[in-house]
Design an enzyme around this catalytic site. Structure first.
Site, mmCIF file in Angstrom:
data_model
loop_
_atom_site.group_PDB
_atom_site.id
_atom_site.type_symbol
_atom_site.label_atom_id
_atom_site.label_comp_id
_atom_site.label_asym_id
_atom_site.label_seq_id
_atom_site.Cartn_x
_atom_site.Cartn_y
_atom_site.Cartn_z
ATOM 1 N N LYS A 1 49.817 59.124 -58.802
ATOM 2 C CA LYS A 1 48.880 60.067 -58.193
ATOM 3 C C LYS A 1 49.292 61.522 -58.420
ATOM 4 C CE LYS A 1 47.061 57.025 -54.549
ATOM 5 N NZ LYS A 1 47.845 55.823 -54.820
ATOM 6 N N GLU B 1 37.929 57.993 -58.805
ATOM 7 C CA GLU B 1 37.585 58.137 -57.400
ATOM 8 C C GLU B 1 37.469 59.613 -57.015
ATOM 9 O OE1 GLU B 1 40.032 55.881 -54.802
ATOM 10 O OE2 GLU B 1 39.533 53.981 -55.775
ATOM 11 N N GLU C 1 41.843 60.168 -57.689
ATOM 12 C CA GLU C 1 42.731 59.397 -58.553
ATOM 13 C C GLU C 1 41.886 58.570 -59.503
ATOM 14 O OE1 GLU C 1 44.843 56.206 -56.580
ATOM 15 O OE2 GLU C 1 43.411 56.247 -54.933
ATOM 16 N N ASN D 1 41.886 54.718 -60.944
ATOM 17 C CA ASN D 1 42.456 53.376 -60.891
ATOM 18 C C ASN D 1 42.288 52.728 -62.251
ATOM 19 O OD1 ASN D 1 43.370 53.124 -58.144
ATOM 20 N ND2 ASN D 1 41.227 53.227 -57.561
#
Length: 673
Positions: free
Chosen positions: A116, A275, A288, A290
């Site tokens: 992150k 996101e 972030e 994924n």
């Protein structure tokens, strides 16, 4: 195309991947721990390999064991699912060295986006809008306080590695920063082996909206619309939908194009999710990326018609995407409800045990509604304390949002789960919540709407009328069956009683039958207190004694409810309501009103373990005076640390548990004077 792939995961996602691989004609290999020896994914796969003890750190998280299983079975590729090794770049790189294909992105993209802190720096450099925050190393709680003060409260403390809501805390002041920093770092180390955390501004009234992207090795990247994931508890998603009721086409396009640009910047291949946090004015900020398949991917599949698992496999095999951005169309609306093994009436604490009954609603299309249930369990399976508490992901699709919500409500009402506590009552209540139905969402929805937790709901008079109709019909059907038993000593005599009283919880509801004969299937007119005054309502059902689901019509309204026998009555679960009902004659109802109420035992001087779990720490000593709000103990269950605090000032008289002990639910941790 691959001939055989290994799924380096368990539960519903392993079963989900197996279904697509089977349809594509690809053989599958499952891996399993001691706890999963009899799991559904093991049964479904063509082959299965045992990889170690129940603890994930000794089985599903050991890359060497996964690679050894590939070599032993001849698997050409590995699908990691989500969680476990799905976002570990070193695992992907080692597979490449061994000549095994990773069904996911390349190590470069995983490293760039999987951390992150690093992903924030990368996104900033790529011109992606990000939330203000501190991305550097945070030395200790004192340093965290200084940083938080500079950013401005409230702030979000997040683990750098991993996801799924683990290692994440919101802090509104310095005291919460100190506590949140330590808890986030501890959870991060326990879950991911990496205790680094970072701090960023917490956006008030935020929505969590994510964009699904797909990319291949030939330079093609598309976005497949968005998913609304704002309904969260403890930073874990509970219900998702696609598309979002909040976005307009302009914002959707901007978020999608930014997500594609980010994917191109890291040379992304496979399915991935970008996101965003979106404020009330539709300003959006990168959170972030994924670099894996998301838990909530089914809602995107339902509105686009694209099988994401299939596309991941094809991209990994070197194929190009068979569509361009102009070909992507969003059709209808899809809702996903995550069924968890947790007790909604006890602050959603984890529940473990055996599924003594597990009857999900039928999958497939009925009229204009589609029902889908992604699950990894079966009746008789055991919910273990070692893994995530998810039981299933129930999805519905319909042409409009409200139709999809109505379909979800009906499907949840018919989803039978016994043997453990579960969150179906909460999900059912959510489907009829006005704010949810209107689409006025934020990540604080659950905390705002249920500030004191989710308590048993009380039916209003109209709902009581429906429940009374269900209870009375079931009672009459059971009586009718008893009257037909051969060699019965004494059959009922005389006309069918007209007047009845149905006790619902503590309330007594009067009912009168307007037909003098019980017929099967049941079809009878009756008047019920609480229904429209002076009007009868027709109750129709083909329910039979022993069926856990009552399905029929009450007053012309389609009703699906669950009924379970209790002492001298029935428990009815419907639309988030869970009530005990008893059917009386008017005279028996008068006598019932005179019965004394049994009070529950007094546990105010005991700290009980709220769930089966491991004692991480005992924070007090015998004889210690404790103030309200101070920590008494920390219990870990299903990968989450639960802090047990004093609800009032007290003195600890006796401690019955120690750190490292495994406790059952309601075990006495300590006693108070």
């Amino acid at each position: 195309m691959f001939k055989k792939i290994l799924i380096a995961n368990r539960g519903e996602i392993a079963c989900r991947v197996i279904k697509t691989a089977r349809r594509m004609g690809i053989l599958t290999v499952a891996v399993y721990s001691d706890a999963d020896r009899d799991a559904l994914h093991v049964e479904m796969a063509d082959e299965a390999v045992h990889i170690g003890p129940a603890a994930a750190s000794e089985s599903y998280l050991v890359a060497e064991k996964i690679i050894a299983a590939c070599k032993a079975t001849g698997a050409e590729a590995v699908h990691p699912g989500y969680g476990f090794l799905s976002e570990r770049a070193s695992f992907c790189a080692e597979l490449e060295k061994q000549g095994i294909v990773f069904i996911g992105p390349k190590p470069k993209a995983i490293m760039a986006m999987g951390d992150k802190i690093e992903s924030k720096k990368f996104a900033n450099a790529a011109g992606v809008s990000t939330v203000p925050g501190h991305l550097g190393i945070i030395e200790d709680a004192a340093h965290a306080e200084v940083i938080s003060g500079g950013i401005g409260y409230p702030v979000m403390i997040k683990a750098s590695a991993g996801g799924g809501g683990k290692g994440m805390r919101i802090a509104w002041n310095e005291a919460e920063v100190r506590d949140g920093f330590e808890r986030a770092r501890s959870e991060a180390k326990s879950s991911f082996g990496d205790d680094r955390v970072f701090i960023e501004k917490f956006v008030v009234e935020p929505r969590h909206i994510e964009i699904q992207v797909l990319a291949d090795a030939h330079g093609n990247v598309v976005y497949l619309g968005e998913r609304e994931c704002s309904i969260q508890r403890r930073n874990q998603k509970v219900a998702e939908e696609a598309p979002s009721p909040f976005l307009d086409e302009k914002t959707r396009k901007a978020m999608g194009e930014q997500s594609v640009a980010l994917a191109r910047a890291v040379e992304y291949q496979s399915a991935g999710t970008v996101e965003f946090i979106v404020d009330r004015d539709r300003n959006f900020y990168f959170l972030e990326m994924n670099t894996r398949l998301q838990v909530e991917h089914p809602v995107t599949e339902l509105v686009t018609g694209i099988d994401l698992v299939e596309q991941m496999i094809r991209v990994a095999a070197g194929e190009a995407l068979p569509f361009a951005q102009k070909d992507i169309r969003l059709d209808g609306w899809a809702i996903e409800s995550r069924l968890y093994a947790e007790d909604p009436y006890r602050n959603f604490l984890p529940s473990i045990g055996r599924l003594t009954r597990y009857r999900p609603p039928a999958e497939g299309r009925t009229g204009k509604v589609v029902v889908r249930n992604d699950t990894g369990v079966f009746e008789g399976a055991e919910i273990s304390m070692y893994y995530d508490p998810m039981i299933a992901k129930l999805c519905t699709w319909a042409p409009t949002r409200l139709e999809a919500i109505e379909a979800m409500g009906q499907a949840l009402d018919g989803f039978v789960v016994d043997g453990i506590e579960h969150n179906v009552p909460f999900l059912s209540a959510l489907m009829k919540h006005p704010r949810w139905r209107e689409g006025r969402l934020s990540t604080g929805f659950i905390a705002e709407e249920y500030p004191d937790g989710f308590a048993p709901m009380k039916p209003d008079p109209a709902e009581e009328a429906v429940l009374a109709g269900i209870a009375l019909s079931a009672s009459l059907i059971e009586t009718n069956r008893r009257e037909r038993i051969a060699d019965r000593l004494r059959a009922a005599a005389g006309a069918l009683r007209e007047d009845w009283v149905v006790k619902i919880g503590d309330n007594h509801v009067a009912a009168r039958l307007l037909d003098g004969l019980v017929i099967i299937p049941f079809d009878m007119d009756m008047t019920i207190e609480g229904a429209i005054e002076g009007e009868s309502q027709n109750v129709v059902t083909d329910w039979r004694p022993g069926d856990p689901v009552w399905s029929g019509k009450v007053g012309g309204r389609d009703i699906t409810a669950q009924i379970r026998p209790v002492l001298n009555g029935l428990r009815i679960d419907w639309q988030g309501l869970s009530v005990t009902t008893k059917v009386f004659s008017p005279r028996h109802a008068e006598l019932d009103r005179l019965m004394p109420v049994k009070l529950p035992p007094d546990t105010s001087k005991l700290l009980l373990c709220p769930m089966p779990g491991l004692v991480v720490a005992i924070a007090v000593a015998e004889g210690q005076e404790v103030k309200a709000g101070e920590t008494l103990a920390i219990v870990e269950a299903m990968k989450m640390e639960n802090v047990l605090r004093a609800d009032r000032d007290l003195v600890v008289s006796k401690i019955n548990a120690a750190a490292g002990e495994s406790l059952a639910v309601d075990a006495v941790i300590m006693e108070f004077a």
